[in-house]
Design a protein around this motif. Structure first.
Motif, PDB file in Angstrom:
ATOM      1  N   MET A   1      42.090  35.072  47.892  1.00  0.00           N
ATOM      2  CA  MET A   1      42.416  33.998  46.939  1.00  0.00           C
ATOM      3  C   MET A   1      41.134  33.360  46.403  1.00  0.00           C
ATOM      4  O   MET A   1      40.192  33.140  47.138  1.00  0.00           O
ATOM      5  N   GLY A   2      41.137  33.034  45.128  1.00  0.00           N
ATOM      6  CA  GLY A   2      39.974  32.398  44.540  1.00  0.00           C
ATOM      7  C   GLY A   2      40.227  30.925  44.276  1.00  0.00           C
ATOM      8  O   GLY A   2      41.294  30.384  44.567  1.00  0.00           O
ATOM      9  N   ASP A   3      39.205  30.271  43.723  1.00  0.00           N
ATOM     10  CA  ASP A   3      39.330  28.862  43.362  1.00  0.00           C
ATOM     11  C   ASP A   3      40.139  28.681  42.080  1.00  0.00           C
ATOM     12  O   ASP A   3      40.570  27.579  41.772  1.00  0.00           O
ATOM     13  N   VAL A   4      40.280  29.759  41.323  1.00  0.00           N
ATOM     14  CA  VAL A   4      41.007  29.714  40.059  1.00  0.00           C
ATOM     15  C   VAL A   4      42.031  30.844  40.018  1.00  0.00           C
ATOM     16  O   VAL A   4      41.971  31.792  40.807  1.00  0.00           O
ATOM     17  N   THR A   5      42.975  30.734  39.095  1.00  0.00           N
ATOM     18  CA  THR A   5      43.958  31.793  38.855  1.00  0.00           C
ATOM     19  C   THR A   5      43.542  32.551  37.596  1.00  0.00           C
ATOM     20  O   THR A   5      43.399  31.955  36.526  1.00  0.00           O
ATOM     21  N   ILE A   6      43.332  33.847  37.743  1.00  0.00           N
ATOM     22  CA  ILE A   6      42.962  34.704  36.610  1.00  0.00           C
ATOM     23  C   ILE A   6      44.184  35.541  36.251  1.00  0.00           C
ATOM     24  O   ILE A   6      44.672  36.332  37.078  1.00  0.00           O
ATOM     25  N   VAL A   7      44.688  35.367  35.039  1.00  0.00           N
ATOM     26  CA  VAL A   7      45.856  36.121  34.577  1.00  0.00           C
ATOM     27  C   VAL A   7      45.370  37.231  33.657  1.00  0.00           C
ATOM     28  O   VAL A   7      44.848  36.972  32.572  1.00  0.00           O
ATOM     29  N   GLU A   8      45.525  38.477  34.107  1.00  0.00           N
ATOM     30  CA  GLU A   8      45.142  39.625  33.288  1.00  0.00           C
ATOM     31  C   GLU A   8      46.306  39.981  32.358  1.00  0.00           C
ATOM     32  O   GLU A   8      47.465  40.008  32.796  1.00  0.00           O
ATOM     33  N   CYS A   9      46.012  40.244  31.079  1.00  0.00           N
ATOM     34  CA  CYS A   9      47.061  40.354  30.065  1.00  0.00           C
ATOM     35  C   CYS A   9      47.095  41.709  29.345  1.00  0.00           C
ATOM     36  O   CYS A   9      46.897  41.777  28.118  1.00  0.00           O
ATOM     37  N   PRO A  10      47.371  42.800  30.051  1.00  0.00           N
ATOM     38  CA  PRO A  10      47.478  44.086  29.341  1.00  0.00           C
ATOM     39  C   PRO A  10      48.624  44.124  28.341  1.00  0.00           C
ATOM     40  O   PRO A  10      48.518  44.779  27.294  1.00  0.00           O
ATOM     41  N   ARG A  11      49.709  43.429  28.626  1.00  0.00           N
ATOM     42  CA  ARG A  11      50.823  43.397  27.668  1.00  0.00           C
ATOM     43  C   ARG A  11      50.363  42.872  26.323  1.00  0.00           C
ATOM     44  O   ARG A  11      50.645  43.466  25.268  1.00  0.00           O
ATOM     45  N   ASP A  12      49.623  41.796  26.337  1.00  0.00           N
ATOM     46  CA  ASP A  12      49.115  41.205  25.103  1.00  0.00           C
ATOM     47  C   ASP A  12      48.143  42.163  24.421  1.00  0.00           C
ATOM     48  O   ASP A  12      48.123  42.284  23.193  1.00  0.00           O
ATOM     49  N   ALA A  13      47.344  42.861  25.227  1.00  0.00           N
ATOM     50  CA  ALA A  13      46.359  43.789  24.685  1.00  0.00           C
ATOM     51  C   ALA A  13      47.006  45.019  24.061  1.00  0.00           C
ATOM     52  O   ALA A  13      46.524  45.554  23.068  1.00  0.00           O
ATOM     53  N   TRP A  14      48.111  45.484  24.629  1.00  0.00           N
ATOM     54  CA  TRP A  14      48.712  46.749  24.217  1.00  0.00           C
ATOM     55  C   TRP A  14      49.754  46.638  23.113  1.00  0.00           C
ATOM     56  O   TRP A  14      49.994  47.587  22.386  1.00  0.00           O
ATOM     57  N   GLN A  15      50.420  45.491  22.999  1.00  0.00           N
ATOM     58  CA  GLN A  15      51.710  45.482  22.310  1.00  0.00           C
ATOM     59  C   GLN A  15      51.653  45.792  20.814  1.00  0.00           C
ATOM     60  O   GLN A  15      52.666  46.183  20.231  1.00  0.00           O
ATOM     61  N   GLY A  16      50.491  45.670  20.199  1.00  0.00           N
ATOM     62  CA  GLY A  16      50.421  45.967  18.776  1.00  0.00           C
ATOM     63  C   GLY A  16      49.806  47.309  18.439  1.00  0.00           C
ATOM     64  O   GLY A  16      49.629  47.623  17.263  1.00  0.00           O
ATOM     65  N   LEU A  17      49.481  48.114  19.455  1.00  0.00           N
ATOM     66  CA  LEU A  17      48.845  49.400  19.188  1.00  0.00           C
ATOM     67  C   LEU A  17      49.812  50.366  18.508  1.00  0.00           C
ATOM     68  O   LEU A  17      50.981  50.448  18.869  1.00  0.00           O
ATOM     69  N   ARG A  18      49.310  51.106  17.545  1.00  0.00           N
ATOM     70  CA  ARG A  18      50.149  52.106  16.877  1.00  0.00           C
ATOM     71  C   ARG A  18      50.483  53.249  17.828  1.00  0.00           C
ATOM     72  O   ARG A  18      51.587  53.794  17.797  1.00  0.00           O
ATOM     73  N   GLN A  19      49.535  53.644  18.646  1.00  0.00           N
ATOM     74  CA  GLN A  19      49.765  54.735  19.579  1.00  0.00           C
ATOM     75  C   GLN A  19      50.478  54.215  20.820  1.00  0.00           C
ATOM     76  O   GLN A  19      50.045  53.239  21.427  1.00  0.00           O
ATOM     77  N   ARG A 265      28.915  29.506  37.829  1.00  0.00           N
ATOM     78  CA  ARG A 265      29.125  28.132  38.300  1.00  0.00           C
ATOM     79  C   ARG A 265      29.467  28.102  39.793  1.00  0.00           C
ATOM     80  O   ARG A 265      29.805  27.064  40.328  1.00  0.00           O
ATOM     81  N   GLY A 266      29.415  29.275  40.437  1.00  0.00           N
ATOM     82  CA  GLY A 266      29.713  29.342  41.852  1.00  0.00           C
ATOM     83  C   GLY A 266      31.189  29.318  42.174  1.00  0.00           C
ATOM     84  O   GLY A 266      31.594  29.019  43.305  1.00  0.00           O
ATOM     85  N   VAL A 267      32.030  29.669  41.178  1.00  0.00           N
ATOM     86  CA  VAL A 267      33.476  29.626  41.349  1.00  0.00           C
ATOM     87  C   VAL A 267      33.960  30.970  41.886  1.00  0.00           C
ATOM     88  O   VAL A 267      33.618  32.029  41.364  1.00  0.00           O
ATOM     89  N   SER A 268      34.786  30.936  42.924  1.00  0.00           N
ATOM     90  CA  SER A 268      35.390  32.152  43.459  1.00  0.00           C
ATOM     91  C   SER A 268      36.621  32.507  42.643  1.00  0.00           C
ATOM     92  O   SER A 268      37.495  31.676  42.425  1.00  0.00           O
ATOM     93  N   THR A 269      36.673  33.771  42.189  1.00  0.00           N
ATOM     94  CA  THR A 269      37.802  34.217  41.371  1.00  0.00           C
ATOM     95  C   THR A 269      38.727  35.177  42.111  1.00  0.00           C
ATOM     96  O   THR A 269      39.787  35.529  41.602  1.00  0.00           O
ATOM     97  N   GLY A 270      38.306  35.640  43.292  1.00  0.00           N
ATOM     98  CA  GLY A 270      39.110  36.588  44.044  1.00  0.00           C
ATOM     99  C   GLY A 270      38.906  38.032  43.607  1.00  0.00           C
ATOM    100  O   GLY A 270      39.541  38.939  44.145  1.00  0.00           O
ATOM    101  N   ILE A 271      38.031  38.260  42.630  1.00  0.00           N
ATOM    102  CA  ILE A 271      37.761  39.622  42.141  1.00  0.00           C
ATOM    103  C   ILE A 271      36.253  39.844  42.206  1.00  0.00           C
ATOM    104  O   ILE A 271      35.487  39.144  41.540  1.00  0.00           O
ATOM    105  N   ASP A 272      35.837  40.809  43.021  1.00  0.00           N
ATOM    106  CA  ASP A 272      34.399  41.014  43.206  1.00  0.00           C
ATOM    107  C   ASP A 272      33.793  41.852  42.085  1.00  0.00           C
ATOM    108  O   ASP A 272      34.498  42.433  41.255  1.00  0.00           O
ATOM    109  N   THR A 273      32.472  41.907  42.076  1.00  0.00           N
ATOM    110  CA  THR A 273      31.743  42.578  40.999  1.00  0.00           C
ATOM    111  C   THR A 273      32.089  44.057  40.912  1.00  0.00           C
ATOM    112  O   THR A 273      32.264  44.608  39.817  1.00  0.00           O
TER     113      THR A 273
END
Length: 300
Positions: A1-19, A265-273
């Protein structure tokens, strides 16, 4: 768990693609994100296949994704976007969807163009979404579209956003995301609106779904963070544009920009490099194969 919530949005990224990305490819990609530590994913939408053909297989994607057993960590939040009662019915019947998302527009023009609803009809739908998701044991997130400005020469102001927030809290909504739909907000705009929003509705989780030119992404993220935001939407590699922005370089804020800015800023996101690098490589590979000749998606 991180200090923040990171919402990844592939739906938003994909939904307008022609392919159309094949169902198995979507499942493999989403499974990959989960294995890399992403725990909040805007994965699917339950809208008319005629309008968004990319999302026609949302049930099939979730049927398979819901069967994946997580080996560690908390169960993931999987968001399914709906725009009407029919979509809600589909989402609630689909295994694996933990959170229903709804874009509520404070712009009458944008609302009518995208959902063909009046303000009263949209508010009635939100009330139904809240009742039905609660009864089903699901979460609800409402995105306030046009929260940071309106290009349609309609009334806009902080007081309109605040009134909307108070109303959403009164009907029971506890997670709200402020969307910079046209990507015109400055870092100062982000900071000021977020601070006002946070101060007018205690006890509500308020996130941001920002759009930006790439070079301004980090400063907008940090402006929101320093104003108190702890929930950020992003899309790996910045995939997904903003057709309403009038600037082809304005699009989803790259998740890697969010994580890098916060890490500084030293914030933990729960996802490493290492996990982030793998996720970016995976996204670039998908992007190379399926974005040729793409049109831009409709943002929140």
């Amino acid at each position: 768990m991180g200090d923040v919530t990171i919402v990844e949005c592939p739906r938003d990224a994909w939904q307008g693609l022609r392919q159309i990305i094949p169902t198995e490819e979507k499942i493999a990609y989403l499974t990959g994100l989960l294995s890399l530590g992403f725990r909040h994913i805007d994965a699917v939408s339950f809208v008319s296949p005629k309008h968004v053909p990319q999302m026609a297989d949302s049930e099939a994607v979730m049927q398979k994704l819901s069967q994946i057993k997580m080996t560690s960590g908390d169960a993931p939040e999987i968001i399914g976007i709906v725009v009407n009662a029919q979509g809600l019915e589909r989402a609630l019947a689909t295994p694996g969807v933990t959170t229903i998302g709804y874009p509520y527009s404070i712009s009458a023009y944008f609302r009518r163009a995208n959902a063909n609803m009046s303000r009263a009809e949209s508010r009635e739908l939100v009330e139904k979404l809240q009742r039905d998701t609660k009864a089903a044991g699901k979460k609800l997130v409402v995105y306030i579209s046009m929260a940071f400005g309106n290009p349609y020469e309609e009334p806009w102001g902080t007081e309109i956003v605040e009134e909307t927030l108070v109303w959403l809290k009164d009907v029971g909504v506890r997670t709200i995301s402020l969307a910079d739909t046209v990507g015109t907000a400055t870092p100062q705009d982000v900071a000021e609106l977020y601070a006002a929003a946070k101060n007018c509705v205690a006890g509500v989780e308020i996130g941001v779904h920002l759009h930006s030119r790439p070079e301004r992404a980090a400063e907008k993220v940090l402006a929101a963070y320093e104003a108190g935001c702890r929930r950020f939407d992003g899309a790996l590699t910045g995939l997904g544009g903003c057709p309403f922005a009038g600037d082809e370089l304005v699009g989803n804020i790259p998740t890697e920009a969010v994580l890098t800015a916060l890490a500084a800023r030293g914030v933990s996101t729960g996802i490493d490099t290492k996990s982030l690098a793998v996720a970016c490589a995976m996204t670039h590979e998908l992007r190379e194969r399926f974005t040729r000749g793409a049109k831009e998606p409709r943002p929140n």
